[in-house]
Design an enzyme around this catalytic site. Sequence first.
Site, short mmCIF file in Angstrom:
data_model
loop_
_atom_site.label_atom_id
_atom_site.label_comp_id
_atom_site.label_asym_id
_atom_site.label_seq_id
_atom_site.Cartn_x
_atom_site.Cartn_y
_atom_site.Cartn_z
N ASP A 282 36.32 -19.74 16.31
CA ASP A 282 36.37 -18.59 16.33
C ASP A 282 38.06 -18.05 16.19
O ASP A 282 38.57 -18.32 17.00
CB ASP A 282 35.85 -18.04 17.61
CG ASP A 282 35.46 -16.41 17.14
OD1 ASP A 282 35.11 -15.84 16.12
OD2 ASP A 282 35.38 -15.79 18.31
N ASP B 139 40.19 -24.97 16.40
CA ASP B 139 39.24 -24.08 17.01
C ASP B 139 38.55 -23.49 15.84
O ASP B 139 38.86 -23.53 14.67
CB ASP B 139 40.21 -23.12 17.53
CG ASP B 139 39.36 -21.91 18.29
OD1 ASP B 139 38.46 -22.31 18.96
OD2 ASP B 139 39.99 -20.85 18.08
MG LIG Z 1 39.50 -19.25 18.97
#
Ligand SMILES: [Mg+2]
Length: 342
Positions: free
Chosen positions: A27, A25
């Site tokens: 962020d 992922d």
């Molecule tokens: Mg995230």
Amino acid sequence: MKPRLKMMSKTKNTPLDGIDLILADLDGVVYRGKQAIPHAIEALNKAQKSLQVTYLTNNASRTPESVSEQLNSLGLKTNPSDILTSPQAAMRSLRELVSPGAVVLVVGGDGLRRELEQSGYRITESAEDAPQAVVQGFAADVSWKQLAEASFALHNPDVPWIATNNDWTLPTERGMAPGNGTLVSAVHLATGRMPIVAGKPERALFDFARERFDSKNPLMIGDRLDTDILGANRAGVKSLLVLTGADQAKQVLAADPDSRPAFVIEDLRGLHEEYPQPRVEIDADGKRTVTVRDSIVTMTENEVSAPVPGSSRIDLLRAGAQAIWSSGLAIYGLKVDPAIYA
Ligand SMILES: [Mg+2]
């Protein structure tokens, strides 16, 4: 037994053992705002020496090129082909329902339009063109008019509706803003229909990643239990939660069975460090004792205590999580020593 124990202590069991692909992922894992998360870049570059590293994003307004450029500016070495987006996963779902060449009504921005065109679909913004599908993704300039056209098209029950993702919020530099899920929900309220969702926590993006890199044993690295970890579990992908983003110790202890990660680490240095196996013992009275290195957590009926906190906050959390998760009891009825999630 002695030589065997000796051998085992020499072998380092890290979360990357047996893994053939990393799905990361962005962020909360790689960056927060414009800043790289401490240790993330070094750890991912190190992993990339022996493994394919791929980045998954639900954000449909960005292209793989722009994400790759941003990651490279932080010190990673990526190509656009290393970035997989929810619009790409949406195309995979769309192809199963409507053949290329069909007219598709699009709600969203350039990233989504480009994927549709590259997949051979014809794009419209008007329900009067009798579109054969509606595809919806986030763009900052989505307007009432586009949402209304999507709703008109979806009044025909034979027209499928695919959303790139269903995230309620979108983190921005000025704070939380409405995400694609809120715009999808406007169309849902107008039509009474529910979309097929491509992004996390649904499995399409994970399946797409596995196919693209022909991976048998990927590892998903995320900071959110309800998207990254839940999605990985649904897709049968091993998962790792890193505590540099959204979810913290308290959420780990309270995680539902389908949102529990295989590994929990403090920051991405943990990818390359030995991961301890918790030891669970249950005595005749039903008292559960979980040991992770020098941290010990006990659980008697509904009370979870830390008689020996040990030297590491993360080992104590791992022991606490193991005690609670293996008990099968819901967190609500438990009295948990705050030291475990401090
Ligand atoms: Mg995230």
